[in-house]
Design an enzyme around this catalytic site. Structure first.
Site, PDB file in Angstrom:
ATOM      1  CE  LYS A   1     -34.870 -27.216 -26.939  1.00  0.00           C
ATOM      2  NZ  LYS A   1     -34.978 -25.837 -27.374  1.00  0.00           N
TER       3      LYS A   1
ATOM      4  CG  ASN B   1     -35.855 -29.653 -23.246  1.00  0.00           C
ATOM      5  OD1 ASN B   1     -36.496 -30.638 -23.600  1.00  0.00           O
ATOM      6  ND2 ASN B   1     -36.256 -28.408 -23.493  1.00  0.00           N
TER       7      ASN B   1
ATOM      8  CD  GLU C   1     -34.803 -22.975 -20.650  1.00  0.00           C
ATOM      9  OE1 GLU C   1     -33.828 -23.712 -20.736  1.00  0.00           O
ATOM     10  OE2 GLU C   1     -35.856 -23.179 -21.274  1.00  0.00           O
TER      11      GLU C   1
ATOM     12  CD  GLU D   1     -38.523 -24.988 -27.679  1.00  0.00           C
ATOM     13  OE1 GLU D   1     -38.767 -26.180 -27.415  1.00  0.00           O
ATOM     14  OE2 GLU D   1     -37.364 -24.564 -27.884  1.00  0.00           O
TER      15      GLU D   1
ATOM     16  CB  SER E   1     -27.212 -20.898 -26.607  1.00  0.00           C
ATOM     17  OG  SER E   1     -28.235 -20.828 -27.596  1.00  0.00           O
TER      18      SER E   1
ATOM     19  N   GLY F   1     -31.815 -21.987 -28.367  1.00  0.00           N
ATOM     20  CA  GLY F   1     -31.612 -22.567 -29.688  1.00  0.00           C
ATOM     21  C   GLY F   1     -31.067 -21.581 -30.702  1.00  0.00           C
TER      22      GLY F   1
ATOM     23  CG  HIS G   1     -39.302 -25.149 -22.909  1.00  0.00           C
ATOM     24  ND1 HIS G   1     -39.273 -24.527 -24.131  1.00  0.00           N
ATOM     25  CD2 HIS G   1     -38.017 -25.465 -22.614  1.00  0.00           C
ATOM     26  CE1 HIS G   1     -38.018 -24.491 -24.564  1.00  0.00           C
ATOM     27  NE2 HIS G   1     -37.238 -25.051 -23.661  1.00  0.00           N
TER      28      HIS G   1
HETATM   29  C1  PEP Z   1     -34.049 -25.402 -23.822  1.00  0.00           C
HETATM   30  O1  PEP Z   1     -34.799 -25.686 -24.730  1.00  0.00           O
HETATM   31  O2  PEP Z   1     -34.419 -25.574 -22.648  1.00  0.00           O
HETATM   32  C2  PEP Z   1     -32.745 -24.847 -24.146  1.00  0.00           C
HETATM   33  C3  PEP Z   1     -32.064 -24.229 -23.229  1.00  0.00           C
HETATM   34  O3  PEP Z   1     -32.310 -25.017 -25.450  1.00  0.00           O
HETATM   35  P1  PEP Z   1     -30.855 -24.690 -26.057  1.00  0.00           P
HETATM   36  O4  PEP Z   1     -29.844 -25.161 -25.033  1.00  0.00           O
HETATM   37  O5  PEP Z   1     -30.797 -25.476 -27.318  1.00  0.00           O
HETATM   38  O6  PEP Z   1     -30.797 -23.220 -26.258  1.00  0.00           O
END
Ligand code: PEP
Length: 246
Positions: A10, A8, A164, A95, A208, A170, A93
């Site tokens: 982003k 992803n 998630e 976000e 992460s 992040g 997601h």
């Molecule tokens: C994501 O945004 O789907 C995600 C898992 O981000 P990160 O790996 O940076 O935590």
């Protein structure tokens, strides 16, 4: 089941850096044992479609409109994504839930729009830190997935789920393999109650995931791949995660 590693990106990238990233991935590609996808910002779908054509990397979007077409300025419809060979669309997601007010019902409709256009929705669910600390993790992820099951009926076996935990996205904090597996097992059971084909639904872990922790997470019984944010922007890291998925 063959694992799926989806990046992803982003809101990152540029025409130039996209070329460099995809070329670095392709030059580092060996005999991948998993499926690989990159979910790119909408304006770059056409560019990345060209870059990944016939490479084995699938194209994904990061969102899709809940509406079919019409007066929805700024929105991108599922049929538009389909025009660019998009195989996956992330929906719900955290976000988008957090910054764009997406409700469970909106996320469920987005998944429906994607499915109707032959696009696999990657449906994200996950609890916040406050919800986890209040012992509400299961309740929250089940509520989020239930809305998608309710709206999509028997098509539910065609989705991908991504667990998630919001506190892990992040932040550099990862759910431990055991913590993640526990939630994945809950989601699998919920899918089993809804479809006879729950065992073929990929349940990805995201939050992460990196080169160092991927192998352990991916070895859990119900972790069928990863949704990778930050680490998908660095070819070497993304390639290490892909190599850990077999
Ligand atoms: C994501 O945004 O789907 C995600 C898992 O981000 P990160 O790996 O940076 O935590």
């Amino acid at each position: 089941m063959k694992k799926l590693i989806a990046g992803n990106w982003k809101m990152n990238g540029s025409a130039a850096s996209n070329v460099a990233l995809v070329q670095a991935l392709l030059s580092g590609a060996s005999d991948w044992k998993c499926s690989v996808a990159v979910c790119v910002p909408a304006p770059y779908l056409a560019q990345v479609q060209g870059l990944v054509a016939d490479t084995g990397i699938d194209l994904g979007a990061q969102d899709v409109s809940q509406h079919e077409s019409g007066a929805f300025t700024g929105e991108v419809s599922a049929s538009m994504l389909q025009d660019f060979g998009t195989r996956y669309a992330i929906v719900g997601h955290s976000e988008r839930r957090q910054y764009h007010g997406e409700t469970d019902a909106v996320v469920a409709t987005k998944a429906q729009r994607a499915l109707a256009a032959g696009i696999t929705p990657i449906v994200c669910v996950g609890e916040t830190l406050a919800e986890r600390e209040a012992g509400r993790t299961e309740e929250v992820v089940k509520r989020q997935l239930a809305a998608v099951i309710h709206t999509n009926g028997h098509c539910i076996s065609e989705i991908v789920v991504a667990y998630e935990p919001v506190w892990a996205i992040g932040t550099g904090k990862t759910a431990s393999p055991e913590q993640a597996q526990q939630v994945h097992a809950v989601l699998r059971a919920q899918l089993r109650a809804a479809t006879a084909h729950a065992d073929r639904v990929h349940i990805l872990y995201g939050g992460s995931m990196n080169a160092a922790n991927a192998a352990q997470l991916l070895s859990q019984a119900d972790i069928d791949g990863g949704l990778v944010g930050g680490a998908s922007l660095k070819a070497a890291d993304f390639l290490s995660i892909i190599a850990a998925a077999h």
